[in-house]
Design a protein around this motif. Sequence first.
Motif, short mmCIF file in Angstrom:
data_model
loop_
_atom_site.label_atom_id
_atom_site.label_comp_id
_atom_site.label_asym_id
_atom_site.label_seq_id
_atom_site.Cartn_x
_atom_site.Cartn_y
_atom_site.Cartn_z
N ASN A 175 1.06 -1.28 -0.21
CA ASN A 175 -0.03 0.49 0.21
C ASN A 175 1.08 0.96 -0.25
O ASN A 175 1.76 1.82 0.73
CB ASN A 175 -0.70 -0.15 1.54
N PRO A 176 0.66 1.97 -0.87
CA PRO A 176 1.84 3.27 -0.93
C PRO A 176 1.84 3.96 -0.01
O PRO A 176 2.38 5.55 0.14
CB PRO A 176 1.73 3.83 -2.38
N ASP A 177 0.25 4.58 0.25
CA ASP A 177 -0.17 5.22 1.71
C ASP A 177 0.50 5.10 2.57
O ASP A 177 1.02 6.16 3.40
CB ASP A 177 -1.50 4.69 2.03
N TYR A 178 1.01 4.45 2.56
CA TYR A 178 2.49 3.79 3.75
C TYR A 178 3.66 4.19 4.51
O TYR A 178 3.89 3.54 4.81
CB TYR A 178 2.16 2.45 4.40
N ASN A 179 4.06 4.59 2.12
CA ASN A 179 5.40 4.50 2.28
C ASN A 179 5.95 6.09 2.71
O ASN A 179 5.81 7.52 2.02
CB ASN A 179 5.36 4.61 0.64
N VAL A 180 5.31 6.65 4.02
CA VAL A 180 5.03 7.98 4.59
C VAL A 180 6.92 8.37 4.53
O VAL A 180 8.20 7.56 5.01
CB VAL A 180 4.67 8.27 6.24
N LYS A 181 7.40 9.25 5.42
CA LYS A 181 9.29 9.80 5.06
C LYS A 181 8.95 10.10 6.83
O LYS A 181 9.82 10.82 7.40
CB LYS A 181 8.84 11.33 4.37
N ASN A 182 7.65 10.51 6.80
CA ASN A 182 7.43 11.71 8.47
C ASN A 182 6.50 10.89 9.61
O ASN A 182 5.59 11.23 9.23
CB ASN A 182 7.26 13.37 8.46
N LEU A 183 7.08 11.04 11.02
CA LEU A 183 6.09 10.55 11.87
C LEU A 183 5.79 12.12 12.95
O LEU A 183 6.37 13.00 13.37
CB LEU A 183 6.61 9.63 12.92
N ILE A 184 4.58 12.08 12.84
CA ILE A 184 3.47 12.73 14.35
C ILE A 184 3.74 11.52 15.38
O ILE A 184 2.31 11.47 15.50
CB ILE A 184 2.96 13.86 13.78
N VAL A 185 4.22 12.27 16.05
CA VAL A 185 3.81 11.61 17.64
C VAL A 185 3.65 12.26 19.01
O VAL A 185 4.64 13.22 19.41
CB VAL A 185 5.57 10.67 17.91
N ILE A 186 2.46 11.86 19.61
CA ILE A 186 2.65 13.06 21.06
C ILE A 186 2.60 11.94 21.83
O ILE A 186 2.48 10.70 21.77
CB ILE A 186 1.01 13.25 20.16
N GLN B 19 3.00 18.22 36.68
CA GLN B 19 2.34 19.15 35.86
C GLN B 19 2.25 18.32 35.04
O GLN B 19 4.01 17.69 34.48
CB GLN B 19 2.78 20.42 36.30
N GLY B 20 1.25 17.55 34.81
CA GLY B 20 1.23 16.96 33.16
C GLY B 20 1.28 18.23 31.55
O GLY B 20 1.26 19.27 31.73
N TYR B 21 2.00 17.97 30.98
CA TYR B 21 2.05 18.33 29.39
C TYR B 21 2.51 17.22 28.55
O TYR B 21 1.93 15.98 28.76
CB TYR B 21 4.09 19.07 29.47
N ARG B 22 1.86 17.82 27.13
CA ARG B 22 2.33 17.16 26.26
C ARG B 22 3.73 17.55 25.14
O ARG B 22 3.15 18.62 25.30
CB ARG B 22 0.78 17.19 25.28
N THR B 23 3.80 16.60 24.73
CA THR B 23 5.34 17.34 23.66
C THR B 23 4.90 16.00 22.89
O THR B 23 4.40 15.09 22.69
CB THR B 23 6.14 16.42 24.01
N LEU B 24 5.21 17.12 20.97
CA LEU B 24 4.97 16.63 20.21
C LEU B 24 6.06 16.40 19.09
O LEU B 24 7.02 17.23 19.37
CB LEU B 24 3.80 17.53 19.06
#
Length: 297
Positions: A195-206, A269-274
């Motif tokens: 599946n070419p949709d999964y040939n990604v180059k960058n990931l966004i991780v939270i 204290q809670g944070y989220r990081t991207l």
Amino acid sequence: IIEISSGINAEYGEDMITHTNEASSSSSEEMTSSDNEGAPMQVDNSQEDELTQMVEFEAYPPADEDWSGVCSLVASLFQGVNLDVGHFSQTLIDNYKVGTVIKGADIEEGEDDPVFAVASLLPLIVFKDKSKLDEIASSLLSKCESDQIATVERIFGAADTAFLINAKFANLPLQITAQLYKALKMELITERKENPDYNVKNLIVIGKSHVEPPKQRPQKKTKLSAPDIRYQNSDFASLAEVATDSFSWKVKDETLAPVSSMACDDVWQGYRTLLVIPIDKFFKSVDKIIDHLSVDC
């Protein structure tokens, strides 16, 4: 076999799992079905109002029946972000070929079947309602520094970007987390061939992060000073080491407890990081993460 506290930890607002000595011998660590029958429920007499239960974990592809559990984990992960949790969770379930949920084994009909963890890779291109994606991007752009806006806009505007979702109970056993990464990598390698949709180059991780209270009188801050962000899970910390961009935001009224099987009064204290991570660096990091988690088990 893992002993898990029923319900939600009221003080920290997080689902918590406490380990027993049998954890390292459970066949469920290899994410395969167990031949053993489910262990009976046990009551911890030392805490009258807390019900505990012995649970074996099994891994499954995400399915419609997991929607509610996936929604809860996604909502917790994306705290502070404008997000249609239901739409996001359904998109994750619909794209199940690169994804895993962790649930209890031998759950009888009619019993609650909570989702303890979900891992998935979601290319942005698979989102059918682009307005939902634009809403997420706009919300996240409002949280990053001015010199990062162009990079974040470019990442969200590219067809070769994907969300990497790894949402789980606060102290899910490390051996389960390691197997989640291993399965995710294998599924992604296979799907990229078909599946070419999964040939990604960058990931966004939270991921969940926090700021520890100062143990001594803090130094005078300048306009350029930033909070000392720490990551709640070691796997996320390893990913942060290879990230090309990152930013964090404070989660209002959230405190995080240390990830530990031991009782602890500390709260942070809670944070989220991207994080923005190139896919090639992610692949190289996965093996190190698996090895690290296996050593710590």
